[in-house]
Design a protein around this motif. Sequence first.
Motif, PDB file in Angstrom:
ATOM      1  N   ALA A  16      52.803  94.242 -29.984  1.00 14.43           N
ATOM      2  CA  ALA A  16      52.316  95.100 -31.067  1.00 14.43           C
ATOM      3  C   ALA A  16      51.497  94.286 -32.053  1.00 14.43           C
ATOM      4  O   ALA A  16      50.438  94.722 -32.507  1.00 14.43           O
ATOM      5  N   GLY A  17      51.994  93.103 -32.395  1.00 14.10           N
ATOM      6  CA  GLY A  17      51.264  92.235 -33.327  1.00 14.10           C
ATOM      7  C   GLY A  17      49.913  91.833 -32.779  1.00 14.10           C
ATOM      8  O   GLY A  17      48.914  91.818 -33.509  1.00 14.10           O
ATOM      9  N   ALA A  18      49.846  91.537 -31.483  1.00 16.40           N
ATOM     10  CA  ALA A  18      48.583  91.142 -30.863  1.00 16.40           C
ATOM     11  C   ALA A  18      47.590  92.304 -30.868  1.00 16.40           C
ATOM     12  O   ALA A  18      46.399  92.116 -31.161  1.00 16.40           O
ATOM     13  N   LEU A  19      48.071  93.502 -30.560  1.00 13.74           N
ATOM     14  CA  LEU A  19      47.191  94.666 -30.564  1.00 13.74           C
ATOM     15  C   LEU A  19      46.694  94.983 -31.970  1.00 13.74           C
ATOM     16  O   LEU A  19      45.524  95.312 -32.167  1.00 13.74           O
ATOM     17  N   LEU A  20      47.592  94.871 -32.940  1.00 14.20           N
ATOM     18  CA  LEU A  20      47.204  95.134 -34.317  1.00 14.20           C
ATOM     19  C   LEU A  20      46.197  94.091 -34.805  1.00 14.20           C
ATOM     20  O   LEU A  20      45.227  94.420 -35.493  1.00 14.20           O
ATOM     21  N   ALA A  21      46.382  92.838 -34.417  1.00 11.11           N
ATOM     22  CA  ALA A  21      45.430  91.789 -34.794  1.00 11.11           C
ATOM     23  C   ALA A  21      44.065  92.047 -34.164  1.00 11.11           C
ATOM     24  O   ALA A  21      43.028  91.870 -34.811  1.00 11.11           O
ATOM     25  N   ALA A  22      44.052  92.482 -32.914  1.00 16.23           N
ATOM     26  CA  ALA A  22      42.785  92.792 -32.246  1.00 16.23           C
ATOM     27  C   ALA A  22      42.088  93.963 -32.927  1.00 16.23           C
ATOM     28  O   ALA A  22      40.865  93.933 -33.134  1.00 16.23           O
ATOM     29  N   ALA A  23      42.862  94.981 -33.282  1.00 18.24           N
ATOM     30  CA  ALA A  23      42.278  96.131 -33.976  1.00 18.24           C
ATOM     31  C   ALA A  23      41.706  95.713 -35.323  1.00 18.24           C
ATOM     32  O   ALA A  23      40.602  96.111 -35.697  1.00 18.24           O
ATOM     33  N   THR A  24      42.453  94.881 -36.043  1.00 14.92           N
ATOM     34  CA  THR A  24      41.982  94.409 -37.346  1.00 14.92           C
ATOM     35  C   THR A  24      40.675  93.633 -37.206  1.00 14.92           C
ATOM     36  O   THR A  24      39.746  93.818 -37.996  1.00 14.92           O
ATOM     37  N   ALA A  25      40.583  92.788 -36.198  1.00 18.03           N
ATOM     38  CA  ALA A  25      39.355  92.018 -35.963  1.00 18.03           C
ATOM     39  C   ALA A  25      38.180  92.949 -35.646  1.00 18.03           C
ATOM     40  O   ALA A  25      37.064  92.747 -36.133  1.00 18.03           O
ATOM     41  N   THR A  26      38.440  93.977 -34.860  1.00 23.71           N
ATOM     42  CA  THR A  26      37.386  94.942 -34.532  1.00 23.71           C
ATOM     43  C   THR A  26      36.923  95.674 -35.780  1.00 23.71           C
ATOM     44  O   THR A  26      35.725  95.827 -36.017  1.00 23.71           O
ATOM     45  N   TYR A  27      37.872  96.119 -36.600  1.00 26.79           N
ATOM     46  CA  TYR A  27      37.512  96.802 -37.849  1.00 26.79           C
ATOM     47  C   TYR A  27      36.678  95.879 -38.740  1.00 26.79           C
ATOM     48  O   TYR A  27      35.693  96.304 -39.337  1.00 26.79           O
ATOM     49  N   ALA A  28      37.078  94.609 -38.822  1.00 27.95           N
ATOM     50  CA  ALA A  28      36.335  93.655 -39.654  1.00 27.95           C
ATOM     51  C   ALA A  28      34.918  93.473 -39.119  1.00 27.95           C
ATOM     52  O   ALA A  28      33.956  93.438 -39.896  1.00 27.95           O
ATOM     53  N   ASP A  29      34.780  93.371 -37.802  1.00 29.65           N
ATOM     54  CA  ASP A  29      33.452  93.231 -37.198  1.00 29.65           C
ATOM     55  C   ASP A  29      32.566  94.433 -37.497  1.00 29.65           C
ATOM     56  O   ASP A  29      31.352  94.307 -37.639  1.00 29.65           O
ATOM     57  N   LEU A  30      33.176  95.606 -37.590  1.00 27.56           N
ATOM     58  CA  LEU A  30      32.436  96.833 -37.861  1.00 27.56           C
ATOM     59  C   LEU A  30      32.177  97.042 -39.349  1.00 27.56           C
ATOM     60  O   LEU A  30      31.483  97.972 -39.739  1.00 27.56           O
ATOM     61  N   GLY A  31      32.778  96.199 -40.181  1.00 29.06           N
ATOM     62  CA  GLY A  31      32.619  96.347 -41.620  1.00 29.06           C
ATOM     63  C   GLY A  31      33.437  97.501 -42.184  1.00 29.06           C
ATOM     64  O   GLY A  31      33.126  98.027 -43.242  1.00 29.06           O
ATOM     65  N   ALA A  32      34.484  97.880 -41.479  1.00 33.87           N
ATOM     66  CA  ALA A  32      35.333  99.001 -41.899  1.00 33.87           C
ATOM     67  C   ALA A  32      36.464  98.482 -42.780  1.00 33.87           C
ATOM     68  O   ALA A  32      37.608  98.356 -42.356  1.00 33.87           O
ATOM     69  N   ALA A  33      36.141  98.179 -44.022  1.00 32.16           N
ATOM     70  CA  ALA A  33      37.087  97.532 -44.936  1.00 32.16           C
ATOM     71  C   ALA A  33      38.350  98.344 -45.143  1.00 32.16           C
ATOM     72  O   ALA A  33      39.455  97.790 -45.197  1.00 32.16           O
ATOM     73  N   TRP A  34      38.226  99.664 -45.264  1.00 31.13           N
ATOM     74  CA  TRP A  34      39.410 100.486 -45.488  1.00 31.13           C
ATOM     75  C   TRP A  34      40.390 100.336 -44.328  1.00 31.13           C
ATOM     76  O   TRP A  34      41.589 100.210 -44.521  1.00 31.13           O
ATOM     77  N   TRP A  35      39.873 100.327 -43.089  1.00 32.39           N
ATOM     78  CA  TRP A  35      40.727 100.216 -41.910  1.00 32.39           C
ATOM     79  C   TRP A  35      41.321  98.820 -41.775  1.00 32.39           C
ATOM     80  O   TRP A  35      42.450  98.667 -41.299  1.00 32.39           O
ATOM     81  N   VAL A  36      40.576  97.794 -42.184  1.00 29.81           N
ATOM     82  CA  VAL A  36      41.130  96.435 -42.181  1.00 29.81           C
ATOM     83  C   VAL A  36      42.343  96.388 -43.101  1.00 29.81           C
ATOM     84  O   VAL A  36      43.409  95.879 -42.724  1.00 29.81           O
ATOM     85  N   ASP A  37      42.193  96.932 -44.292  1.00 31.80           N
ATOM     86  CA  ASP A  37      43.303  96.950 -45.246  1.00 31.80           C
ATOM     87  C   ASP A  37      44.474  97.754 -44.701  1.00 31.80           C
ATOM     88  O   ASP A  37      45.637  97.366 -44.842  1.00 31.80           O
ATOM     89  N   ARG A  38      44.188  98.866 -44.073  1.00 29.73           N
ATOM     90  CA  ARG A  38      45.252  99.712 -43.511  1.00 29.73           C
ATOM     91  C   ARG A  38      46.003  98.974 -42.414  1.00 29.73           C
ATOM     92  O   ARG A  38      47.233  98.996 -42.362  1.00 29.73           O
ATOM     93  N   ALA A  39      45.282  98.307 -41.508  1.00 33.98           N
ATOM     94  CA  ALA A  39      45.930  97.572 -40.422  1.00 33.98           C
ATOM     95  C   ALA A  39      46.773  96.423 -40.971  1.00 33.98           C
ATOM     96  O   ALA A  39      47.881  96.167 -40.491  1.00 33.98           O
ATOM     97  N   ALA A  40      46.259  95.746 -41.985  1.00 38.66           N
ATOM     98  CA  ALA A  40      47.019  94.651 -42.598  1.00 38.66           C
ATOM     99  C   ALA A  40      48.296  95.183 -43.237  1.00 38.66           C
ATOM    100  O   ALA A  40      49.366  94.566 -43.122  1.00 38.66           O
ATOM    101  N   ALA A  41      48.208  96.319 -43.904  1.00 33.45           N
ATOM    102  CA  ALA A  41      49.392  96.923 -44.522  1.00 33.45           C
ATOM    103  C   ALA A  41      50.403  97.344 -43.454  1.00 33.45           C
ATOM    104  O   ALA A  41      51.616  97.148 -43.624  1.00 33.45           O
ATOM    105  N   ASP A  42      49.916  97.890 -42.343  1.00 34.40           N
ATOM    106  CA  ASP A  42      50.814  98.290 -41.263  1.00 34.40           C
ATOM    107  C   ASP A  42      51.517  97.070 -40.667  1.00 34.40           C
ATOM    108  O   ASP A  42      52.719  97.096 -40.408  1.00 34.40           O
ATOM    109  N   ALA A  43      50.770  95.999 -40.470  1.00 36.44           N
ATOM    110  CA  ALA A  43      51.362  94.771 -39.918  1.00 36.44           C
ATOM    111  C   ALA A  43      52.445  94.242 -40.850  1.00 36.44           C
ATOM    112  O   ALA A  43      53.526  93.849 -40.401  1.00 36.44           O
TER     113      ALA A  43
END
Length: 122
Positions: free
Chosen positions: A11-38
Amino acid sequence: MLLGGDAPDRAGALLAAATATYADLGAAWWVDRAAADAHRMGLTRPARRRAPAVTGWDALTHTEHIVVAAIEDGLSNAATAERMGISKRTVEAHLRSVFGKLGVQSRLELALRAAAERRTGA
């Protein structure tokens, strides 16, 4: 659910991958959301919060982004309010906030800027 049993590392690996993808896309809100979920799942320490943007697209709240999308769809304030289940006056308040944060003067200018943002990701 991935957190059941012995899957928290996966789960941690998948969440980290999702966070990296959001960051690459410039989706700051989703990066913050994924970090909060982690953090909530006990997978990470809390992230240091950066100072919130006060202007530009990153300054818009999630609800303001929804209002912008409705404007892009050509909806009136009343139709936007109905779609979102809020009052027309609340939509107007969100639009005033969006106009100020983006420095636009009209719904047309907002819709054009939003379309350009979506095309370029700038």
